[in-house]
Design an enzyme around this catalytic site. Structure first.
Site, mmCIF file in Angstrom:
data_model
loop_
_atom_site.group_PDB
_atom_site.id
_atom_site.type_symbol
_atom_site.label_atom_id
_atom_site.label_comp_id
_atom_site.label_asym_id
_atom_site.label_seq_id
_atom_site.Cartn_x
_atom_site.Cartn_y
_atom_site.Cartn_z
ATOM 1 C CG ASP A 9 -1.664 1.236 1.454
ATOM 2 O OD1 ASP A 9 -2.343 1.647 0.504
ATOM 3 O OD2 ASP A 9 -1.598 1.820 2.555
ATOM 4 C CG ASP A 11 -1.843 7.443 0.553
ATOM 5 O OD1 ASP A 11 -0.970 8.248 0.231
ATOM 6 O OD2 ASP A 11 -2.842 7.206 -0.142
ATOM 7 C CB SER A 116 -3.969 7.293 -3.735
ATOM 8 O OG SER A 116 -3.743 8.630 -4.142
ATOM 9 C CG ASN A 118 -3.589 12.623 -5.851
ATOM 10 O OD1 ASN A 118 -3.551 13.360 -6.831
ATOM 11 N ND2 ASN A 118 -4.560 12.686 -4.950
ATOM 12 C CG ASP A 170 -1.911 2.493 6.457
ATOM 13 O OD1 ASP A 170 -2.265 2.088 5.333
ATOM 14 O OD2 ASP A 170 -2.178 3.629 6.879
HETATM 15 C C1 G6P Z 1 -5.548 5.865 -0.054
HETATM 16 C C2 G6P Z 1 -5.706 6.489 1.311
HETATM 17 C C3 G6P Z 1 -7.137 6.974 1.515
HETATM 18 C C4 G6P Z 1 -7.538 7.871 0.363
HETATM 19 C C5 G6P Z 1 -7.455 7.114 -0.949
HETATM 20 C C6 G6P Z 1 -7.804 7.954 -2.151
HETATM 21 O O1 G6P Z 1 -6.115 4.611 -0.062
HETATM 22 O O2 G6P Z 1 -5.392 5.569 2.335
HETATM 23 O O3 G6P Z 1 -7.207 7.654 2.738
HETATM 24 O O4 G6P Z 1 -8.861 8.369 0.544
HETATM 25 O O5 G6P Z 1 -6.110 6.655 -1.096
HETATM 26 O O6 G6P Z 1 -6.800 8.916 -2.357
HETATM 27 P P1 G6P Z 1 -6.853 10.064 -3.437
HETATM 28 O O7 G6P Z 1 -5.423 10.554 -3.499
HETATM 29 O O8 G6P Z 1 -7.285 9.448 -4.732
HETATM 30 O O9 G6P Z 1 -7.809 11.088 -2.959
HETATM 31 MG MG MG Z 2 -2.734 3.115 3.607
#
Ligand code: G6P
Ligand code: MG
Length: 212
Positions: A9, A11, A116, A118, A170
């Site tokens: 993972d 983040d 994510s 991003n 996590d």
């Molecule tokens: C990860 C994080 C989440 C977040 C998701 C989407 O899984 O743990 O907390 O909401 O990514 O992220 P983004 O960058 O697309 O908003």
């Molecule tokens: Mg995470």
């Protein structure tokens, strides 16, 4: 060797962008006068942007229209991306880089499995743009964790079966996703205390013990 690949993972595992997600959502929650704390934040780990907003708005005292929600999610992402601009290669710790190099140098495939959208931006900021054998992220999935789709896409790209891969997470949602998909799992932080986590880790360095 027991595992042929490790799917990380992003983040909260590779880097601490989970703090930036928290700060950005906190600004949105404060602006809307909605209660938000670390406990609510833990439920957002691994969950997509829109689903995260839905969880935050559970605490709101009025319903929000779809249009209001998309404005809030977009604003949160702009705040988050501004925070990401502070990130550099220095945000990849020696410990995490050491663990990644050790695993990769021993011939085990390394991948990213993150909800994510991003992901690629973050990987390039911390100097890992071309590091992983495959990157599965929020841009190539329909369903976020706890659905196993993001990990299944990573395993498919690696041409491996789920049981040949170890997922490092996590988030409880991420461990459930790994479990549902038939993957092995290691958990750090919040996920280290979760009953479905096969290998609880107290720090990323602990991951190397799983391979001994
Ligand atoms: C990860 C994080 C989440 C977040 C998701 C989407 O899984 O743990 O907390 O909401 O990514 O992220 P983004 O960058 O697309 O908003
Ligand atoms: Mg995470």
């Amino acid at each position: 060797m027991r595992f042929k690949a490790v799917i990380f993972d992003l983040d909260g595992v590779i880097c601490h962008t989970d703090q930036y997600h928290y700060q950005a959502w906190k600004q949105i929650a404060d602006q809307e006068n909605v209660f938000f704390d670390e406990q609510v934040n833990n439920r957002l780990r691994g969950v997509s942007r829109m689903e995260s907003l839905e969880i935050i708005l559970e605490q709101a005292d009025r319903p929000y229209t779809e249009e209001e929600k998309s404005v809030l999610a977009e604003t949160k992402n702009e705040i988050y991306k501004k925070l990401l601009k502070n990130m550099t290669r220095a945000d990849l710790t020696e410990e995490v880089k050491g663990v990644l190099d050790n695993i990769k140098n021993s011939g085990i495939k390394v991948a990213i499995g993150s909800s994510s959208r991003n992901t690629k931006l973050i990987l390039s900021r911390i100097g890992l743009a071309d590091y992983f054998h495959t990157v599965s992220d929020g841009t190539n999935i329909q369903r976020s964790k706890p659905d196993p789709e993001v990990f299944l896409k990573a395993a498919e790209a690696l041409k491996l079966a789920p049981e040949e891969c170890l997922v490092v997470e996590d988030a409880q949602a991420g461990i459930i996703a790994a479990h549902r998909g038939g993957f092995h799992s290691a958990g750090i932080g919040e996920a280290s205390k979760f009953h479905l986590t096969e290998y609880p880790l107290s720090c990323m360095g602990d991951l190397l013990n799983v391979f001994e």
